[in-house]
Design an enzyme around this catalytic site. Structure first.
Site, short mmCIF file in Angstrom:
data_model
loop_
_atom_site.label_atom_id
_atom_site.label_comp_id
_atom_site.label_asym_id
_atom_site.label_seq_id
_atom_site.Cartn_x
_atom_site.Cartn_y
_atom_site.Cartn_z
N LYS A 1 0.84 -1.21 0.00
CA LYS A 1 0.00 0.00 0.00
C LYS A 1 0.87 1.25 0.00
O LYS A 1 0.60 2.20 -0.73
CB LYS A 1 -0.84 0.05 1.28
CG LYS A 1 -2.04 -0.84 1.33
CD LYS A 1 -2.79 -0.44 2.61
CE LYS A 1 -3.85 -1.40 3.02
NZ LYS A 1 -4.49 -1.00 4.28
N GLU B 1 -5.82 -1.44 16.89
CA GLU B 1 -6.84 -2.48 16.78
C GLU B 1 -7.95 -2.03 15.84
O GLU B 1 -8.53 -0.95 16.05
CB GLU B 1 -7.41 -2.77 18.17
CG GLU B 1 -7.64 -4.26 18.38
CD GLU B 1 -8.43 -4.50 19.65
OE1 GLU B 1 -9.27 -5.39 19.64
OE2 GLU B 1 -8.20 -3.75 20.63
N ASP C 1 -8.24 1.54 4.51
CA ASP C 1 -8.67 0.19 4.87
C ASP C 1 -9.29 -0.40 3.62
O ASP C 1 -10.13 0.23 2.97
CB ASP C 1 -9.65 0.18 6.04
CG ASP C 1 -9.68 -1.20 6.68
OD1 ASP C 1 -8.67 -1.61 7.28
OD2 ASP C 1 -10.70 -1.91 6.54
N SER C 2 -8.84 -1.59 3.28
CA SER C 2 -9.26 -2.16 2.01
C SER C 2 -9.38 -3.66 2.12
O SER C 2 -8.94 -4.27 3.09
CB SER C 2 -8.23 -1.78 0.94
OG SER C 2 -6.93 -1.95 1.42
N ASP D 1 -3.52 -9.81 -5.32
CA ASP D 1 -3.39 -9.37 -6.71
C ASP D 1 -3.30 -10.52 -7.73
O ASP D 1 -3.91 -10.43 -8.80
CB ASP D 1 -2.17 -8.44 -6.88
CG ASP D 1 -2.46 -7.02 -6.42
OD1 ASP D 1 -3.64 -6.71 -6.15
OD2 ASP D 1 -1.51 -6.23 -6.30
P1 ITT Z 1 -2.50 -1.52 7.39
O1 ITT Z 1 -3.75 -1.73 8.22
O2 ITT Z 1 -1.27 -1.28 8.22
O3 ITT Z 1 -2.68 -0.49 6.31
P2 ITT Z 1 -3.15 -4.16 6.36
O4 ITT Z 1 -2.49 -5.03 5.33
O5 ITT Z 1 -3.52 -4.82 7.65
O6 ITT Z 1 -2.19 -2.90 6.61
P3 ITT Z 1 -5.96 -3.75 5.84
O7 ITT Z 1 -6.37 -3.99 7.23
O8 ITT Z 1 -6.63 -2.63 5.08
O9 ITT Z 1 -4.40 -3.47 5.72
O10 ITT Z 1 -6.12 -5.12 5.04
C1 ITT Z 1 -6.18 -5.11 3.66
C2 ITT Z 1 -5.81 -6.46 3.10
O11 ITT Z 1 -6.57 -6.61 1.88
C3 ITT Z 1 -4.34 -6.50 2.72
O12 ITT Z 1 -3.56 -7.08 3.71
C4 ITT Z 1 -4.37 -7.35 1.45
O13 ITT Z 1 -4.36 -8.71 1.81
C5 ITT Z 1 -5.72 -7.01 0.86
N1 ITT Z 1 -5.59 -5.91 -0.13
C6 ITT Z 1 -5.90 -4.59 0.03
N2 ITT Z 1 -5.62 -3.89 -1.08
C7 ITT Z 1 -5.10 -4.78 -1.95
C8 ITT Z 1 -4.60 -4.67 -3.26
O14 ITT Z 1 -4.53 -3.51 -3.88
N3 ITT Z 1 -4.16 -5.78 -3.84
C9 ITT Z 1 -4.20 -6.97 -3.23
N4 ITT Z 1 -4.62 -7.17 -1.98
C10 ITT Z 1 -5.08 -6.08 -1.34
#
Ligand code: ITT
Length: 196
Positions: free
Chosen positions: A15, A40, A69-70, A150
């Site tokens: 990200k 959290e 958040d994604s 991805d």
């Molecule tokens: P932060 O909270 O520190 O940003 P995180 O990886 O825990 O990191 P999230 O809670 O938003 O972030 O979880 C998003 C997950 O969704 C991430 O770990 C990936 O597995 C997936 N994800 C999000 N965007 C993506 C993308 O562009 N391509 C592939 N997988 C993605």
């Protein structure tokens, strides 16, 4: 005037790299959140979690912060993994294997990525936007680029997975790029308001 510090509230390297490219034409001094800061994610939606992360990082650093958040919602799995995309398993490889195994009995491969972005100053939410990308879950991983899910997310209109696309193309069609298209005009207004 020195560039304004903007703290990227994320510890996800994939990200952070995309954020840096998406914000390269803005006069920010982009920094990342303090190492070891644990937040959290107790929200029930992507946006609630984005707000929680942005506020925590802004309060901790005293600067503006931008959180994302994604995640990936798969129709045949009732929207899972959704907000649990990161917590679904402990590595990208395991997450992909688990998702392909759970989806094996289903012919419906429809899925959607969502990205919620939030900018805050302390507890004050300044901007929030969401972006989406629709696609299909492939039967096998394809491609080497990107991160997370991805290699198994194929963008329907292009027939390519995110991992088969170069950064420019993912930026153009992806959920994060689509969220940034909405964020940018708001960010320009915010910068003008801060300068005046
Ligand atoms: P932060 O909270 O520190 O940003 P995180 O990886 O825990 O990191 P999230 O809670 O938003 O972030 O979880 C998003 C997950 O969704 C991430 O770990 C990936 O597995 C997936 N994800 C999000 N965007 C993506 C993308 O562009 N391509 C592939 N997988 C993605």
């Amino acid at each position: 005037m020195d560039n304004l510090p903007l703290i990227i509230a994320s510890s996800n390297e994939g990200k952070i790299r995309e954020f840096k490219e998406l914000l390269d034409d803005f006069p920010f001094n982009l920094l990342t959140q303090p190492i070891g800061l644990e937040i959290e994610e107790t929200g029930n939606t992507f946006m609630e979690n984005a707000r929680i992360k942005a506020i925590a990082v802004s309060k901790e650093t005293g600067n503006l912060s931008l959180a994302d958040d994604s995640g990936l919602s798969v129709e045949a799995l009732g929207g899972a993994p959704g907000i649990y995309s990161s917590r679904y398993a402990s590595s990208d490889k395991e997450r992909i294997e688990k998702l392909l195994a759970e989806l094996k009995p289903f012919s419906n491969r429809k899925a959607k990525f969502e990205c919620a972005l939030c900018i805050s100053s302390g507890e004050k939410i300044l901007i929030e936007v969401s972006g989406f990308c629709e696609g299909l879950i492939t039967f096998f991983p394809r491609g080497k680029n990107g991160f997370g899910y991805d290699p198994i997310f194929e963008v329907s209109v292009l027939g390519e997975t995110f991992a088969e696309m170069n950064h420019e193309k993912k930026k153009h069609v992806g959920h994060r790029g689509n969220a940034f298209k909405l964020l940018k005009p708001e960010l320009k207004k915010l910068l003008t308001a801060i300068k005046n």
